[in-house]
Scaffold this motif. Structure first.
Motif, mmCIF file in Angstrom:
data_model
loop_
_atom_site.group_PDB
_atom_site.id
_atom_site.type_symbol
_atom_site.label_atom_id
_atom_site.label_comp_id
_atom_site.label_asym_id
_atom_site.label_seq_id
_atom_site.Cartn_x
_atom_site.Cartn_y
_atom_site.Cartn_z
ATOM 1 N N LYS A 114 -8.189 4.988 8.536
ATOM 2 C CA LYS A 114 -8.573 4.239 7.326
ATOM 3 C C LYS A 114 -7.632 3.066 7.077
ATOM 4 O O LYS A 114 -7.924 2.218 6.242
ATOM 5 C CB LYS A 114 -8.548 5.162 6.107
ATOM 6 C CG LYS A 114 -9.577 6.270 6.146
ATOM 7 C CD LYS A 114 -9.597 7.079 4.857
ATOM 8 C CE LYS A 114 -8.349 7.903 4.688
ATOM 9 N NZ LYS A 114 -8.383 8.796 3.505
ATOM 10 N N ALA B 137 -6.351 -0.251 7.150
ATOM 11 C CA ALA B 137 -6.891 -1.564 7.494
ATOM 12 C C ALA B 137 -5.741 -2.550 7.659
ATOM 13 O O ALA B 137 -5.448 -3.344 6.772
ATOM 14 C CB ALA B 137 -7.854 -2.037 6.424
ATOM 15 N N TYR B 138 -5.071 -2.475 8.793
ATOM 16 C CA TYR B 138 -3.921 -3.327 9.077
ATOM 17 C C TYR B 138 -3.964 -3.669 10.554
ATOM 18 O O TYR B 138 -4.113 -2.768 11.397
ATOM 19 C CB TYR B 138 -2.633 -2.583 8.714
ATOM 20 C CG TYR B 138 -1.368 -3.343 9.008
ATOM 21 C CD1 TYR B 138 -1.071 -4.520 8.335
ATOM 22 C CD2 TYR B 138 -0.476 -2.885 9.965
ATOM 23 C CE1 TYR B 138 0.086 -5.218 8.606
ATOM 24 C CE2 TYR B 138 0.694 -3.572 10.240
ATOM 25 C CZ TYR B 138 0.970 -4.741 9.557
ATOM 26 O OH TYR B 138 2.123 -5.432 9.825
ATOM 27 N N SER C 139 -7.191 10.272 7.158
ATOM 28 C CA SER C 139 -8.428 10.152 7.928
ATOM 29 C C SER C 139 -8.455 11.254 9.001
ATOM 30 O O SER C 139 -7.418 11.776 9.416
ATOM 31 C CB SER C 139 -8.501 8.782 8.609
ATOM 32 O OG SER C 139 -7.458 8.663 9.562
ATOM 33 N N GLN D 1 -5.260 0.718 14.812
ATOM 34 C CA GLN D 1 -6.637 0.998 15.237
ATOM 35 C C GLN D 1 -6.698 1.530 16.668
ATOM 36 O O GLN D 1 -7.544 2.367 16.979
ATOM 37 C CB GLN D 1 -7.504 -0.262 15.100
ATOM 38 C CG GLN D 1 -7.554 -0.841 13.707
ATOM 39 C CD GLN D 1 -8.074 0.128 12.664
ATOM 40 O OE1 GLN D 1 -8.978 0.917 12.917
ATOM 41 N NE2 GLN D 1 -7.495 0.089 11.480
ATOM 42 N N CYS E 237 0.802 -1.230 0.000
ATOM 43 C CA CYS E 237 0.000 0.000 0.000
ATOM 44 C C CYS E 237 0.836 1.282 0.000
ATOM 45 O O CYS E 237 0.337 2.338 -0.379
ATOM 46 C CB CYS E 237 -0.909 0.026 1.226
ATOM 47 S SG CYS E 237 -2.144 -1.294 1.254
#
Length: 129
Positions: free
Chosen positions: A106, A108-109, A76, A99, A44
């Motif tokens: 945003k 997602a890991y 984000s 998170q 990414c």
């Protein structure tokens, strides 16, 4: 044995190889390991100077820079509200669990749980100047 080589050539090469590894600093060795661990990030995040952003921002030159401060990338709200710079401590917390570090991010890991791998990735990011 090749023509012109003595029987001491192989042991001498081995000694030179060992000495060259010993001459590397621990952070240089960690950066080498970090480049390997960074492969999962590279899906990414580009990391070469001048490359366009991917799904995530280009990470070249970001160590020591403001969090959510990469020009041309839309972060984000969760990251935009954070203060500070990407230091070793901040990166360690972020990489361990994005998170928890920035609820609502945003990214997602799930995080890089191994502290040695996180340290290696951080050392690698520091080399991207």
């Amino acid at each position: 044995m090749a023509a012109g080589m003595t029987s001491s050539a192989s042991p001498l090469r081995a000694v030179v190889a060992i000495l060259s590894v010993l001459a590397l600093s621990p952070s240089a060795l960690a950066a080498d390991r970090g480049e390997s661990a960074f492969v999962q990030c590279a899906a990414c995040h580009p990391a070469a100077a001048g490359q366009p952003h991917g799904v995530g921002p280009n990470l070249h030159g970001r160590f020591g820079q403001p969090i959510a401060g990469t020009p041309g990338f839309v972060f984000s709200r969760a990251l935009r509200k954070l203060q500070g710079v990407w230091s070793e401590a901040e990166l360690d917390r972020w990489l361990a669990d994005p998170q928890t570090y920035a609820p609502g991010t945003k990214m997602a890991y799930a995080g890089l749980k191994d502290p040695a791998q996180r340290r290696a990735v951080i050392e690698y990011l520091k080399t991207l100047r």
